[in-house]
Enzyme design. Structure first.
Site, mmCIF file in Angstrom:
data_model
loop_
_atom_site.group_PDB
_atom_site.id
_atom_site.type_symbol
_atom_site.label_atom_id
_atom_site.label_comp_id
_atom_site.label_asym_id
_atom_site.label_seq_id
_atom_site.Cartn_x
_atom_site.Cartn_y
_atom_site.Cartn_z
ATOM 1 N N HIS A 17 27.006 13.312 -20.075
ATOM 2 C CA HIS A 17 26.777 14.495 -20.903
ATOM 3 C C HIS A 17 27.740 15.569 -20.396
ATOM 4 O O HIS A 17 28.050 15.619 -19.191
ATOM 5 C CB HIS A 17 25.371 15.068 -20.711
ATOM 6 C CG HIS A 17 24.237 14.150 -21.034
ATOM 7 N ND1 HIS A 17 23.837 13.135 -20.206
ATOM 8 C CD2 HIS A 17 23.382 14.144 -22.086
ATOM 9 C CE1 HIS A 17 22.793 12.527 -20.747
ATOM 10 N NE2 HIS A 17 22.496 13.101 -21.888
ATOM 11 N N ASP B 28 26.380 17.206 -17.358
ATOM 12 C CA ASP B 28 26.254 16.411 -16.126
ATOM 13 C C ASP B 28 27.396 16.716 -15.169
ATOM 14 O O ASP B 28 27.243 16.634 -13.962
ATOM 15 C CB ASP B 28 26.378 14.895 -16.402
ATOM 16 C CG ASP B 28 25.298 14.359 -17.302
ATOM 17 O OD1 ASP B 28 24.249 14.998 -17.415
ATOM 18 O OD2 ASP B 28 25.526 13.276 -17.888
ATOM 19 N N GLU C 267 21.072 7.833 -31.115
ATOM 20 C CA GLU C 267 20.161 7.103 -30.228
ATOM 21 C C GLU C 267 18.712 7.441 -30.586
ATOM 22 O O GLU C 267 18.240 8.543 -30.325
ATOM 23 C CB GLU C 267 20.462 7.488 -28.769
ATOM 24 C CG GLU C 267 19.605 6.746 -27.773
ATOM 25 C CD GLU C 267 20.002 7.074 -26.329
ATOM 26 O OE1 GLU C 267 21.204 7.262 -26.050
ATOM 27 O OE2 GLU C 267 19.101 7.157 -25.485
ATOM 28 N N ASP D 124 21.519 1.221 -24.470
ATOM 29 C CA ASP D 124 21.146 1.844 -23.196
ATOM 30 C C ASP D 124 20.195 0.872 -22.510
ATOM 31 O O ASP D 124 19.041 0.688 -22.930
ATOM 32 C CB ASP D 124 20.487 3.214 -23.415
ATOM 33 C CG ASP D 124 21.528 4.324 -23.419
ATOM 34 O OD1 ASP D 124 22.743 4.013 -23.399
ATOM 35 O OD2 ASP D 124 21.135 5.507 -23.428
ATOM 36 N N ASP E 254 12.721 4.795 -17.437
ATOM 37 C CA ASP E 254 14.133 4.454 -17.182
ATOM 38 C C ASP E 254 14.320 3.586 -15.933
ATOM 39 O O ASP E 254 15.160 3.891 -15.082
ATOM 40 C CB ASP E 254 14.976 5.731 -17.038
ATOM 41 C CG ASP E 254 15.185 6.439 -18.372
ATOM 42 O OD1 ASP E 254 15.067 5.791 -19.420
ATOM 43 O OD2 ASP E 254 15.479 7.651 -18.339
ATOM 44 N N ASP F 172 21.197 3.292 -18.578
ATOM 45 C CA ASP F 172 20.487 4.573 -18.637
ATOM 46 C C ASP F 172 19.208 4.367 -17.812
ATOM 47 O O ASP F 172 18.098 4.288 -18.343
ATOM 48 C CB ASP F 172 20.174 4.928 -20.106
ATOM 49 C CG ASP F 172 19.729 6.374 -20.236
ATOM 50 O OD1 ASP F 172 19.503 7.011 -19.197
ATOM 51 O OD2 ASP F 172 19.595 6.858 -21.375
HETATM 52 C C1 XUL Z 1 16.901 10.241 -22.892
HETATM 53 C C2 XUL Z 1 18.126 9.444 -23.043
HETATM 54 C C3 XUL Z 1 19.402 10.193 -22.926
HETATM 55 C C4 XUL Z 1 20.466 9.731 -23.858
HETATM 56 C C5 XUL Z 1 21.690 10.584 -23.837
HETATM 57 O O1 XUL Z 1 15.734 9.505 -22.971
HETATM 58 O O2 XUL Z 1 18.072 8.252 -23.227
HETATM 59 O O3 XUL Z 1 19.808 10.115 -21.598
HETATM 60 O O4 XUL Z 1 20.843 8.412 -23.584
HETATM 61 O O5 XUL Z 1 21.437 11.910 -24.033
HETATM 62 CO CO CO Z 2 19.533 6.778 -23.408
#
Ligand code: XUL
Ligand code: CO
Length: 439
Positions: free
Chosen positions: A99, A102, A230, A294, A307, A337
């Site tokens: 991002h 980040d 996403e 992801d 995650d 991710d």
């Molecule tokens: C949040 C998520 C984010 C996106 C990118 O749940 O998955 O990290 O992948 O903004």
């Molecule tokens: Co994500």
């Protein structure tokens, strides 16, 4: 300067007990003219790996990170980029994702923030020149800063819409500069808490206006990466507008955006929507919308986005089944991710977690490839629908039947013969593939 004391991770094979070696992922293994690394296109997520400090709602950070000795925000930002490239190179990961927020701290105005970003992006570009590591995707964080409390493109405040637009404009420029393969839109706060204060239709129209502006600007500057949305069902908002693949595709269709976007499917987001990972991948695939992944996993006992690093072979196999059936991911890839657990705070855990994820998906890919080669499921499915390949079924599919002819065909029939769905046989068959692969 080296941040990590580890050597480059190599493939040692399934017999190896070395935690710092791949057991199943041989990046150079060739299958159908492509290496496994070209099929899988792994990526490190900057935010989890470089920024996550281990804090949770009940406690402060736990992570031991070699770069955190640097305290000046810009020095720290540059050091993290150095650490990222070292980590990717040593891990044999070819891509990373980030991002905007980040990689560089925010200033007092967007102009100042962009200046900070420019400095770090220059540093990233210097690394890109000398490294084999590339950028899988870039995105804009439009959810952390308090200005996005009511959303970004769907905020009731038009000034916030303007700010978000300017932020994505800059992020698209960066994506072009670093030659990102994709650009991701995850609508972190594009959703609502209560309809009592929400004009849902207007918010959705604004989201479409915003995405059209992004398409126009990407075209204008010649960014030719794939644009991705996403989906996520909930968290941080109670109801996110891009709930799941089906919902997101319907939205993109309604607002004539399907020519420009594909989906980035995340495993833990699928489970938040009450679906399996494979369901979301399948839904995207059969609609020609599967763009990227992801890769992570949820926890069946927890109802939020945890995650975790993906280590579930069964899920990875079924996910890779969809990817192979999709003919690969084109510009997309497998972005971890995923974050190490708060208790896994040592720098080596960053390596071990990625190795575990890469081995899981490499094994899953090879298992899925074998299942597809053997037509293990295809044959069962073809058999199950075989009544549509002849007689009345063939007529239904070709359009030569209608309600009247079908009534005439069936009206005097006493019994219809259904056949077994064979679910247990097929589940046992998948087990057999997995267990035989391990032995
Ligand atoms: C949040 C998520 C984010 C996106 C990118 O749940 O998955 O990290 O992948 O903004
Ligand atoms: Co994500």
């Amino acid at each position: 300067m080296d941040f990590f004391k580890f050597a480059r991770i190599r493939y040692e094979g399934p017999e190896s007990m070395n935690p710092f070696a791949f057991k199943y992922y041989d990046p150079d293994e060739r299958i159908e003219g492509k290496t496994l690394s070209e099929w899988l296109r792994f990526a490190v997520a900057f935010w989890h790996t470089l920024n996550y400090d281990g804090s949770d709602p009940f406690g402060v950070g736990t992570m031991v990170r070699p770069w955190s000795r640097t305290s000046h925000p810009m020095d720290l930002a540059l050091a993290k980029v150095d650490a990222l490239f070292e980590l990717c190179e040593k891990l044999n990961v070819e891509y990373f994702c980030f991002h905007d927020r980040d990689v560089a701290p925010e200033g007092a105005t967007l102009r100042e923030t962009n200046k900070n970003l420019d400095i770090v992006v220059r540093h990233i570009k210097d690394h890109l020149k000398t490294s084999s590591v590339k950028v899988l995707w870039v995105t804009a964080n439009m959810f952390s800063n308090p200005r996005y409390v009511h959303g970004a493109a769907t905020s009731p405040n038009s000034e916030v819409f303007a700010y978000a637009a300017a932020q994505v404009k800059k992020a698209l420029e960066i994506a072009k500069e670093v030659e990102a393969q994709n650009y991701v839109f995850w609508g972190g706060r594009e959703g609502y808490e209560t309809l009592l204060n929400t004009d849902m239709q207007f918010e959705l129209e604004n989201m479409a206006r915003f995405l059209h502006m992004a398409v126009d600007y990407a075209k204008e500057i010649g960014f030719n990466g794939q644009l991705l949305v996403e989906p996520k069902a909930k968290e941080p908002t109670k109801h996110q507008y891009d709930f799941d693949a089906a919902n997101t595709i319907a939205f993109l269709q309604k607002y004539e955006l399907t020519d420009y976007f594909k989906l980035n499917i995340e495993a833990n987001h699928a489970t938040l929507a009450g679906h399996t990972f494979q369901h979301e991948l399948r839904y995207a695939r059969i609609n020609g919308m599967l763009g990227s992944i992801d890769a992570n996993q949820g926890d069946p006992l927890l109802g939020w986005d945890v995650d975790r690093f993906p280590t579930n072979i069964y899920e990875a196999t079924l996910a890779m089944y969809e990817v192979i059936k999709n003919g690969g991911l084109s510009k997309g890839g497998l972005n971890f991710d995923a974050k190490v657990r708060r208790g896994s705070f040592m720098p080596e855990d960053l390596f071990i977690s990625h190795i575990a994820g890469m081995d899981t998906f490499a094994a899953g890919w090879k298992l899925a490839y074998k299942i597809i080669q053997d037509k293990a499921l295809d044959e069962a499915i073809a058999h199950r629908y075989s009544s549509y390949t002849e007689g009345i079924g063939k007529g239904i599919v070709s359009g030569s039947e209608n309600f009247k002819t079908l009534e005439e065909y069936i009206i005097d029939r006493k019994e219809l013969a259904n056949v077994s769905g064979e679910q247990e046989r097929l589940e046992a068959l998948i087990n057999q593939y997995i267990l035989n692969y391990a032995s």
